[in-house]
Motif scaffolding. Sequence first.
Motif: not given
Length: 460
Positions: A269-278
């Motif tokens: 979940a954090p990886i997905s959120s960070l990827a979206h933010s990136g």
Amino acid sequence: MRMQMKSLQGRMALLAGLATLTGALVYAGVTHWPLPQLIGAAAALLQVQIETGWLRTPWGGLLATLLLLVPIAVWLGSRLTRPFLRLLRALEGAVVSYRDGDFGFSIATRRQDEIGDLIRMHNQLGQTLREQRQHLVQRELLLDTVVQKTPVALILTDNHRHVTYANIAARQLFNEGKSLEGEHFDSLLDSGSEVLREIVQSGRDALFPIEMDGAEETFHVSQRAFRLQGRPHHLYLFRRMTRELSRQEVATWKRVIRVISHELNNSLAPISSLAHSGAELARRGDHGRLPGVFSSISERAKHLHHFISGYADVAKLPAPRIESVAWAGFIEALALHCTFRLRGELPERDGYFDAGQVEQALINLIKNAHESGTDEDEVTLSIAEVGSYWRIEVADRGPGMSEAVLSQALLPFYSTKRSGTGLGLALAREIAEAHGGRLSLNNRRRGGLRVTLSLPMNET
């Protein structure tokens, strides 16, 4: 009781007094009156000369008195010893009956003295033994019924490996329901599984498979040696574990899925959120914040990789490469990875184990000790020689464990920590058992936990 003792003693004293008085009267009758007079009257009547003067001499009177008293003494002695002889014969019969297992023997008496008391106490003893035997028989019947009806196969063998007892489950498992008493246990094993024969010969408890009705069944064998009626015996218990193992396997897989799902969600979940933010930052052209985003993604990916690797270590633990290990060098290498205080002296004899695996187990144990909140100098490590095992102990002064936690702490994936995987103790246990040893947990008296890793001193 005192009156009865006086009664028996009084009887004996009275009889002794009567005997003394009788002896005195007989002596007087022989030496003075009436024996000399009777002999003189008889001699006058028969017109013969009989000399009676010798009766009045001490030796002559004593000789004549003894001749008269011997029959009286024999009669009196028989009267005195008759009840004792009857009692001894009765007790002899009772002892023979007890030896033959018959406790129904009793002795009738009307005596009110010590002999009567002894007979009544004997009868009470016989009654007590009869009642106890009846209770034992009832308990044996109950125990035999329970043992015969239990699904656990039970076999008892004597010192010569002959079967002395087997329940219904054992007869069905080894001899198609036929009796096993008198059979040689090794012959039963020879006709069965080779794995089972090896386990029984090793003397350890273990699981083994058996082909039954076209399907494979898993059994657990427990074997113990003990003495029965002063003779060595062996007890073997065979418990069918297929259903239990299936339930445990399902429960374990469910627990694994829950743990892995939880950890994957926490990382993905954090990886997905960070990827979206990136992606959003790249679209806006804000490239200065992208390295931080990628660094966070990398950290979460490393954590997930470490988590998955921990499960792989338990699932793919290689066979230990056992070799001689010098304790001093081993402890120095271990101190490079974790902090602890060595308690006691190191053994002079070298250990015999897989240094890499045992080091990994001790790192996990020492890490858990530090995570208990113990000061660094309170985490101790000791190594001692106990029997044929090396006893390696890791101790702390933390809160310890409750009985419920102690009973499950060594199970894989069980953890009381929010971020724990439940693999540290499980991996240490796997390593210990792979070496032929064991891992145990105990609370310390003044607080804290003691984890004991026992390893064989020689190659298993």
